[in-house]
Scaffold this active site. Sequence first.
Site, PDB file in Angstrom:
ATOM      1  N   LYS A  53       0.838  -1.212   0.000  1.00  0.00           N
ATOM      2  CA  LYS A  53       0.000   0.000   0.000  1.00  0.00           C
ATOM      3  C   LYS A  53       0.872   1.260   0.000  1.00  0.00           C
ATOM      4  O   LYS A  53       2.054   1.209   0.338  1.00  0.00           O
ATOM      5  CB  LYS A  53      -0.920  -0.014   1.223  1.00  0.00           C
ATOM      6  CG  LYS A  53      -0.194   0.106   2.551  1.00  0.00           C
ATOM      7  CD  LYS A  53      -1.128  -0.121   3.734  1.00  0.00           C
ATOM      8  CE  LYS A  53      -0.378   0.008   5.040  1.00  0.00           C
ATOM      9  NZ  LYS A  53      -1.152  -0.476   6.190  1.00  0.00           N
TER      10      LYS A  53
ATOM     11  N   ARG B 106     -10.958   0.449  15.514  1.00  0.00           N
ATOM     12  CA  ARG B 106     -10.744   1.303  14.348  1.00  0.00           C
ATOM     13  C   ARG B 106     -11.610   0.770  13.202  1.00  0.00           C
ATOM     14  O   ARG B 106     -12.651   1.305  12.910  1.00  0.00           O
ATOM     15  CB  ARG B 106      -9.250   1.315  13.996  1.00  0.00           C
ATOM     16  CG  ARG B 106      -8.886   2.274  12.893  1.00  0.00           C
ATOM     17  CD  ARG B 106      -7.409   2.261  12.578  1.00  0.00           C
ATOM     18  NE  ARG B 106      -6.958   0.996  12.015  1.00  0.00           N
ATOM     19  CZ  ARG B 106      -5.768   0.799  11.457  1.00  0.00           C
ATOM     20  NH1 ARG B 106      -4.897   1.781  11.407  1.00  0.00           N
ATOM     21  NH2 ARG B 106      -5.431  -0.371  10.972  1.00  0.00           N
TER      22      ARG B 106
ATOM     23  N   TYR C 166      17.411  30.188   2.837  1.00  0.00           N
ATOM     24  CA  TYR C 166      16.355  31.041   3.406  1.00  0.00           C
ATOM     25  C   TYR C 166      16.645  31.391   4.862  1.00  0.00           C
ATOM     26  O   TYR C 166      17.013  30.531   5.652  1.00  0.00           O
ATOM     27  CB  TYR C 166      14.997  30.339   3.322  1.00  0.00           C
ATOM     28  CG  TYR C 166      14.413  30.328   1.938  1.00  0.00           C
ATOM     29  CD1 TYR C 166      14.027  31.512   1.318  1.00  0.00           C
ATOM     30  CD2 TYR C 166      14.245  29.136   1.242  1.00  0.00           C
ATOM     31  CE1 TYR C 166      13.487  31.509   0.037  1.00  0.00           C
ATOM     32  CE2 TYR C 166      13.705  29.125  -0.036  1.00  0.00           C
ATOM     33  CZ  TYR C 166      13.326  30.314  -0.629  1.00  0.00           C
ATOM     34  OH  TYR C 166      12.799  30.302  -1.894  1.00  0.00           O
TER      35      TYR C 166
ATOM     36  N   MET D 202      12.338  23.979  -1.197  1.00  0.00           N
ATOM     37  CA  MET D 202      11.347  23.104  -1.813  1.00  0.00           C
ATOM     38  C   MET D 202      11.979  22.081  -2.760  1.00  0.00           C
ATOM     39  O   MET D 202      11.636  20.900  -2.744  1.00  0.00           O
ATOM     40  CB  MET D 202      10.300  23.937  -2.574  1.00  0.00           C
ATOM     41  CG  MET D 202       9.094  23.127  -2.997  1.00  0.00           C
ATOM     42  SD  MET D 202       7.919  24.063  -3.992  1.00  0.00           S
ATOM     43  CE  MET D 202       7.314  25.255  -2.813  1.00  0.00           C
TER      44      MET D 202
HETATM   45  C1  PLP Z   1      -0.380  -1.522   6.843  1.00  0.00           C
HETATM   46  C2  PLP Z   1      -0.987  -2.767   7.343  1.00  0.00           C
HETATM   47  C3  PLP Z   1      -0.184  -3.884   7.642  1.00  0.00           C
HETATM   48  C4  PLP Z   1       1.322  -3.855   7.606  1.00  0.00           C
HETATM   49  O1  PLP Z   1       1.860  -3.361   8.798  1.00  0.00           O
HETATM   50  P1  PLP Z   1       3.456  -3.325   9.047  1.00  0.00           P
HETATM   51  O2  PLP Z   1       3.569  -2.847  10.434  1.00  0.00           O
HETATM   52  O3  PLP Z   1       4.010  -2.374   8.060  1.00  0.00           O
HETATM   53  O4  PLP Z   1       3.950  -4.716   8.826  1.00  0.00           O
HETATM   54  C5  PLP Z   1      -0.826  -5.059   7.995  1.00  0.00           C
HETATM   55  N1  PLP Z   1      -2.174  -5.130   8.079  1.00  0.00           N
HETATM   56  C6  PLP Z   1      -2.967  -4.068   7.820  1.00  0.00           C
HETATM   57  C7  PLP Z   1      -4.450  -4.210   7.936  1.00  0.00           C
HETATM   58  C8  PLP Z   1      -2.407  -2.851   7.466  1.00  0.00           C
HETATM   59  O5  PLP Z   1      -3.198  -1.798   7.216  1.00  0.00           O
END
Ligand code: PLP
Length: 337
Positions: free
Chosen positions: A33, A117, A246, A292
């Site tokens: 992700k 959550r 800056y 930047m």
């Molecule tokens: C991001 C995520 C992970 C991975 O977590 P890490 O700590 O990076 O290994 C696993 N499960 C879910 C649901 C996540 O959102």
Amino acid sequence: MSFIELDKKAYFHNLKTLSQKVGGVDKLAVVLKDNAYGHGLVEMAILACEFGIKRAIVRNLDEAKKIQKYFENILILYSYNTQPNKKLSFTINSLHDISKLDKNSSIHLKIDTGMNRNGISFLEIEKAFYLISQKELKLDGVMTHFRSADEDSDDLFWQINQWQQAKKQVIKFIKKYKFKKPLFHSANSATILRVKTYEDDFARCGIATYGYTELLHDNTPLKPVLSLWGEKIGSRVLKKGERVGYGGVFKASKDMVISTYDIGYGDGFFRYDGTGCLTTANSSKILGRVSMDSMSIESDDEQICIFDDAKKLSKYFHTISYDILTKLSPSIKRIIV
Ligand SMILES: *Cc1c(COP(=O)(O)O)cnc(C)c1O
């Protein structure tokens, strides 16, 4: 032009180490992700595929589509598509999500075991089974997520116990509703590094595959995969007493050769305000405020490694390695070495 180097050997070392911990490469799902934690989604997918990883986890459909040819299954955490697709599975984060999918869609049901959550509550498990069977969705997985895996406490083990209770309930309802047994999964990176044996069908590893953990006590030898490189824009001699950047925050205490490099906060690098003592990977001093699109460094090398250890940088900025990595702009060129 600035670039990011991805160290294939380091990545394979991490994947091998983690596969051994979970009990085989088939039990390791890589979390790709957020542009593979800033590393580059497609680049990391190609490498994971070459290593033999069969499952990936992403945030949305857009990411899944870009990498679906490299994996047998991709689990999408937070977006939905009514058209069933053989390779894609969708996470059910609430009972309402069940209505977003059409017949035969593959789903993984998330149960909330203490994080409060995402996921359905224990009391909603039977209702979920009823709705899933009504909609004729395919329940391929049941999952949870741990809130304190990388905290220095035994809270993780309390929650693993909650998860075991949840699995018992699921098994009861599978029989009642005549579903096939789904794949169970719960662990993220830190969990894998903390439990002696991992009982579920696969683990979802993100940060550790990239070479990091946020655990206080861990001696698993992981290797950072990413390094960020800047290229020189120009050099000059800064005379004693002259200032750079800056606000003129940095003032030379002697004559020195400095150069400007083409990385700035617009590339997702933290905006260092020049008041501390931040250095590059080879210990060259970053001088004054980061701009930047550029920064000044006490160096005249053509290329310079800005950082090759996100953990060090994250400590400096009072954050976590995830934060340093995911911010890196997708437009920086990625090179696999
Ligand atoms: C991001 C995520 C992970 C991975 O977590 P890490 O700590 O990076 O290994 C696993 N499960 C879910 C649901 C996540 O959102």
